[in-house]
Motif scaffolding. Structure first.
Motif, PDB file in Angstrom:
ATOM      1  N   UNK A  16       0.817  -1.217   0.000  1.00 51.14           N
ATOM      2  CA  UNK A  16       0.000   0.000   0.000  1.00 51.14           C
ATOM      3  C   UNK A  16       0.852   1.269   0.000  1.00 51.14           C
ATOM      4  N   UNK A  17       2.173   1.109   0.043  1.00 53.45           N
ATOM      5  CA  UNK A  17       3.074   2.264   0.004  1.00 53.45           C
ATOM      6  C   UNK A  17       3.417   2.622  -1.441  1.00 53.45           C
ATOM      7  N   UNK A  18       3.634   3.912  -1.664  1.00 48.51           N
ATOM      8  CA  UNK A  18       4.046   4.425  -2.957  1.00 48.51           C
ATOM      9  C   UNK A  18       5.478   4.946  -2.843  1.00 48.51           C
ATOM     10  N   UNK A  19       6.328   4.507  -3.749  1.00 50.14           N
ATOM     11  CA  UNK A  19       7.727   4.917  -3.732  1.00 50.14           C
ATOM     12  C   UNK A  19       8.028   5.823  -4.920  1.00 50.14           C
ATOM     13  N   UNK A  20       8.922   6.798  -4.708  1.00 47.03           N
ATOM     14  CA  UNK A  20       9.388   7.639  -5.799  1.00 47.03           C
ATOM     15  C   UNK A  20      10.811   8.105  -5.491  1.00 47.03           C
ATOM     16  N   UNK A  46       3.723   7.523   1.404  1.00 43.95           N
ATOM     17  CA  UNK A  46       4.582   7.778   0.251  1.00 43.95           C
ATOM     18  C   UNK A  46       6.018   7.870   0.737  1.00 43.95           C
ATOM     19  N   UNK A  47       6.883   7.060   0.124  1.00 45.61           N
ATOM     20  CA  UNK A  47       8.299   7.044   0.482  1.00 45.61           C
ATOM     21  C   UNK A  47       9.091   7.749  -0.608  1.00 45.61           C
ATOM     22  N   UNK A  48       9.851   8.751  -0.205  1.00 40.77           N
ATOM     23  CA  UNK A  48      10.637   9.547  -1.152  1.00 40.77           C
ATOM     24  C   UNK A  48      12.117   9.241  -0.927  1.00 40.77           C
ATOM     25  N   UNK A  49      12.761   8.714  -1.935  1.00 42.31           N
ATOM     26  CA  UNK A  49      14.186   8.411  -1.853  1.00 42.31           C
ATOM     27  C   UNK A  49      14.972   9.468  -2.618  1.00 42.31           C
ATOM     28  N   UNK A  50      15.976  10.056  -1.961  1.00 45.73           N
ATOM     29  CA  UNK A  50      16.754  11.105  -2.618  1.00 45.73           C
ATOM     30  C   UNK A  50      17.987  10.493  -3.272  1.00 45.73           C
ATOM     31  N   UNK A  51      18.269  10.960  -4.462  1.00 45.70           N
ATOM     32  CA  UNK A  51      19.458  10.554  -5.192  1.00 45.70           C
ATOM     33  C   UNK A  51      20.343  11.780  -5.377  1.00 45.70           C
ATOM     34  N   UNK A  52      21.528  11.735  -4.788  1.00 42.11           N
ATOM     35  CA  UNK A  52      22.447  12.876  -4.862  1.00 42.11           C
ATOM     36  C   UNK A  52      23.184  12.824  -6.195  1.00 42.11           C
ATOM     37  N   UNK A  53      23.041  13.892  -6.958  1.00 44.52           N
ATOM     38  CA  UNK A  53      23.701  13.976  -8.257  1.00 44.52           C
ATOM     39  C   UNK A  53      25.043  14.699  -8.109  1.00 44.52           C
ATOM     40  N   UNK A  54      26.103  13.995  -8.464  1.00 49.91           N
ATOM     41  CA  UNK A  54      27.451  14.561  -8.396  1.00 49.91           C
ATOM     42  C   UNK A  54      27.828  15.102  -9.769  1.00 49.91           C
TER      43      UNK A  54
END
Length: 373
Positions: free
Chosen positions: A283-287, A342-350
């Motif tokens: 039931x969780x939404x990931x982005x 809602x789970x928000x995953x951060x992606x660090x852009x180098x």
């Protein structure tokens, strides 16, 4: 003529349920009427595929169907062989009684015995010989729905090819003024018998289409079929939290077994293609959202899109590490008394390259922080 459903789906009779499902999805996509709008052969093939899947995907129906195959119901071509002459009554070609075909002492009839007639009718939802007990078949179709509709629920239109009673002949198949006579193929019974040895199955007569009567001239509008092909648009309610493979049954929205009779059902199987931004985990939404190196080090605020199209402000604290997840409560899938997040995953852009000024500033930063290059 009944077909061997394993042959139709192209799977062995030992196929696991997942193999059956995979073969059905592949063939249904290939022969779906929407993908072949001017190909009646593809439409018929789609019906066969749907019928085969409806039996082989149901453990109880498949068990009964396998029992029929074990008893030798099918010939080498995968269908029932017709026995006896036109309109042969069950039992007259294999040493059985007039009430049903004999098969090693068992009766294949409508009124008792081993009950193979009940097995056949429970599998196919159709008559085992009596014209009055024909049940309408459920029409099966597969539709794709957007990820957001599947998650939140909603209503989607779907167009289905159906048969309707011909208005010219009212379903009789006869031209105006045509004479009606007894069908010579089934002798007016409306069914003929197919069998192998002492095993027989009664099916609607192909010449009179189960009516028991044939006209001297066919209806010019429907060609004697008594039905006309049309497309029907149906609004389907999609429950929230729908997943690929989920089904809904629309009762009374299909077509009748015979003209003038109550319609059957429509069974809709949903396919949910992946979304470019959202992913689902229960039931969780990931982005995933990108941030730059400075935002990760110093912290920032992001506007993040949610399932309902709105945006919420998410605070990213200083020193955030790549891959860290942040939870936004209650913005997942709402199903009954449960609601996901809602789970928000951060992606660090180098950055791949720096200007001389940026490189110098970064070196100064590293030196102050006790880092060396």
């Amino acid at each position: 003529m009944a077909k061997d459903f394993y042959q139709i789906l192209g799977v062995p009779d030992t196929a696991a349920p997942d193999e059956v499902k995979k073969a059905y999805r592949r063939l249904a996509k290939q022969y779906h009427p929407d993908a072949n709008p001017n190909n009646p052969q593809a439409s018929e093939r789609f019906k066969e595929i749907s019928e085969a899947h409806s039996v082989l995907s149901d453990a109880d129906k498949r068990k009964k169907y396998d029992e029929m195959r074990r008893l030798g119901a099918f010939d080498a071509s995968g269908g029932f062989r017709r026995s006896g002459g036109a309109g042969t009554r069950p039992g007259t070609s294999g040493g059985g009684t007039a009430g049903g075909a004999g098969f090693e002492g068992f009766q294949f009839s409508d009124d008792g015995g081993f009950g193979l007639g009940d097995i056949f009718s429970s599998i196919f939802g159709r008559s085992t010989g009596r014209r009055e007990d024909v049940a309408p078949e459920a029409i099966e179709t597969v539709i794709e729905i957007p990820f957001r509709v599947a998650a939140l629920g909603g209503r989607v239109p779907v167009r289905l090819p159906l048969n309707e009673t011909c208005p010219q002949c009212a379903g009789s198949g006869a031209a105006p003024g045509a004479k009606i006579s007894t069908c010579p193929e089934c002798n007016g019974r409306g069914s003929v018998t197919f069998g192998q040895g002492g095993f027989a199955v009664s099916r609607p007569c192909p010449q009179c289409r189960g009516r028991g009567k044939i006209p001297s001239a066919p209806c010019p509008t429907c060609g004697g079929a008594g039905e006309l092909r049309r497309e029907k648009e149906v609004l389907i309610t999609v429950p929230a939290g729908t997943e690929s493979g989920s089904k809904v049954r629309l009762r009374g929205q299909g077509q009748p077994a015979r003209p003038g009779e109550p319609p059957g059902d429509i069974v809709v199987t949903f396919q949910v293609p992946p979304d470019r931004f959202f992913h689902r985990d229960g039931l969780d939404i990931l982005c995933e959202v990108p941030i730059n190196l400075a935002q990760a080090v110093l912290g920032t605020r992001l506007r993040v899109r949610t399932l309902d199209g709105k945006k919420v402000v998410l605070k990213i604290p200083p020193g955030t590490q790549p891959g860290r997840k942040f939870r936004i409560k209650g913005l997942g899938i709402d199903k009954g008394d449960r609601k996901g997040d809602q789970l928000v995953q951060v992606q660090v852009q180098v950055p791949e390259s720096l200007t001389p000024e940026q490189e110098e500033l970064l070196k100064q930063f590293a030196e102050k922080g006790g880092m060396a290059f």
